[in-house]
Design a protein around this motif. Structure first.
Motif, PDB file in Angstrom:
ATOM      1  N   PHE A   1     -50.510 -18.372 -24.060  1.00 41.23           N
ATOM      2  CA  PHE A   1     -48.348 -18.820 -23.121  1.00 41.23           C
ATOM      3  C   PHE A   1     -48.738 -18.044 -21.520  1.00 41.23           C
ATOM      4  CE2 PHE A   1     -46.530 -18.295 -27.601  1.00 41.23           C
ATOM      5  CZ  PHE A   1     -46.630 -19.667 -27.940  1.00 41.23           C
TER       6      PHE A   1
ATOM      7  N   LEU B   1     -39.926 -18.513 -23.822  1.00 42.14           N
ATOM      8  CA  LEU B   1     -40.787 -18.677 -24.590  1.00 42.14           C
ATOM      9  C   LEU B   1     -40.355 -16.798 -24.854  1.00 42.14           C
ATOM     10  CD1 LEU B   1     -44.257 -20.551 -23.693  1.00 42.14           C
ATOM     11  CD2 LEU B   1     -42.577 -20.555 -25.516  1.00 42.14           C
TER      12      LEU B   1
ATOM     13  N   HIS C   1     -43.826 -23.720 -30.234  1.00 39.18           N
ATOM     14  CA  HIS C   1     -43.170 -22.484 -30.310  1.00 39.18           C
ATOM     15  C   HIS C   1     -42.991 -21.606 -31.371  1.00 39.18           C
ATOM     16  CE1 HIS C   1     -39.177 -23.884 -27.241  1.00 39.18           C
ATOM     17  NE2 HIS C   1     -40.799 -23.985 -27.145  1.00 39.18           N
TER      18      HIS C   1
END
Length: 352
Positions: A22, A304, A78
């Motif tokens: 991420f 996130l 996700h």
């Protein structure tokens, strides 16, 4: 207190390999760092004695109205961040009254994300992000699924003819999702088999023209940095352009997104909206982007962080932080609504 606090909490909860996925960028991550650092070169020149009462952050965009000029950029996987995944994110975005740009690489199907808010709350307003596949038949099936689920626009990522070299992932051996997860939107409707996302080095304006002829939804091109491409987008009937370098995850050494923004805004001459993402971390960053001509900004990594730290509730906190911070800095800068923001409110920092 701020996004940094949520990021620290998220870092403690994430698997280090997934955290690097991420957080990381391409190559030596020069562009990744530049996206945030570029905002430091701008200073706000506030107006005073402007009054105006409560700030009005509502923003018209592509036939709808956002509660604020901040939407959620497309980010993949996700459910690597939190079990609630895209569903938790969708509920928070619906409650905030803005737009979720759902990634084609989501770990939850379009249909489930669109239906996630449920109940008596506001419905989800979402756009669908698309990498046009060489198999145009399959690409069209994705478009039809997005249309049927209620998508209000298609966001075509155009800065990815090949994958960027993401060295953190290579060092970590992160080459695939865990077996319990997949890119659900890539599941073949006839066979049930999950296809790989194929990036097309031959991607060109012909595919954009094909998509414009295939759907009635607005088409947004995401990944535009050069003003000549912005002018071509207008000529090809695109409905908006999105200034972005993919969060520094594709071409290392590419211009910081906010540095590329003014030339793109000038190139489109007000004919279509311009959006921006990359390095947005505070309300002052949003103000800077709007003053330089963006209609709205997207946030990706902060969402996130919130998701990883606290699930959908954390995403809601991220959006609340942006809303409150933007309202505060607009008040301090003497602006009542986003349309009041212009380049006269900015100056460049003196080096050194």
């Amino acid at each position: 207190m701020n996004l940094t606090d949520l990021r620290v909490e998220a870092w403690d909860r994430l698997d280090p390999v997934h955290r690097d996925f991420f957080a990381g960028g391409a190559g030596e991550e020069r562009t990744l760092r530049a996206n945030e650092a570029a905002f430091d070169s701008y200073r706000i020149l506030p107006r005073v004695l402007r009054g105006g009462g409560e700030r009005d952050l509502r923003t018209p965009l592509l036939g709808g109205t956002l509660s604020m000029p901040v939407l959620v950029s497309p980010t993949a996987f996700h459910r690597l961040a939190h079990p609630e995944g895209e569903v938790g994110c969708a509920r928070a975005v619906a409650a905030a009254g803005t737009v979720l740009v759902l990634s084609m690489a989501a770990t939850t199907p379009i249909e489930a994300v669109a239906a996630a808010p449920g109940g008596d709350g506001p419905p989800l307003r979402f756009w669908f992000q698309l990498y046009p596949q060489p198999d145009l038949g399959f690409t069209e099936s994705l478009v039809r699924r997005a249309e049927a689920a209620g998508a209000r626009a298609l966001v075509v990522t155009v800065d990815s003819p090949v994958f960027g070299r993401r060295e953190r992932d290579l060092r970590n051996g992160f080459l695939d999702l865990p077996p319990e997860l997949c890119c659900e939107n890539m599941r073949d409707p006839e066979t049930g088999r999950v296809r790989d996302i194929v990036l097309d080095p031959d991607l060109g304006w012909a595919q954009v023209d094909w998509l414009r002829a295939t759907t009635r939804l607005p088409v947004v091109l995401k990944g535009v940095l050069h003003p000549a491409d912005a002018r071509l987008a207008v000529a090809h009937g695109v409905d908006a352009v999105w200034v972005s370098n993919h969060g520094g995850r594709q071409l290392d050494g590419a211009a910081a997104a906010v540095d590329a923004l003014p030339a793109v805004v000038a190139a489109v001459e007000g004919r279509i909206p311009v959006l921006l993402d990359g390095g947005i971390r505070r309300g002052s960053d949003v103000l800077t982007a709007l003053a330089l001509g963006a209609v709205a900004v997207g946030v990706g990594r902060p969402v996130l962080w919130g998701l990883a730290a606290r699930g959908g509730a954390g995403v809601g906190q991220v959006l609340d932080l942006f809303r409150a911070d933007l309202a505060r800095v607009m008040t301090l800068a003497g602006a009542v609504r986003p349309a009041d923001l212009g380049p006269d409110l900015l100056t460049r920092a003196v080096p050194g």
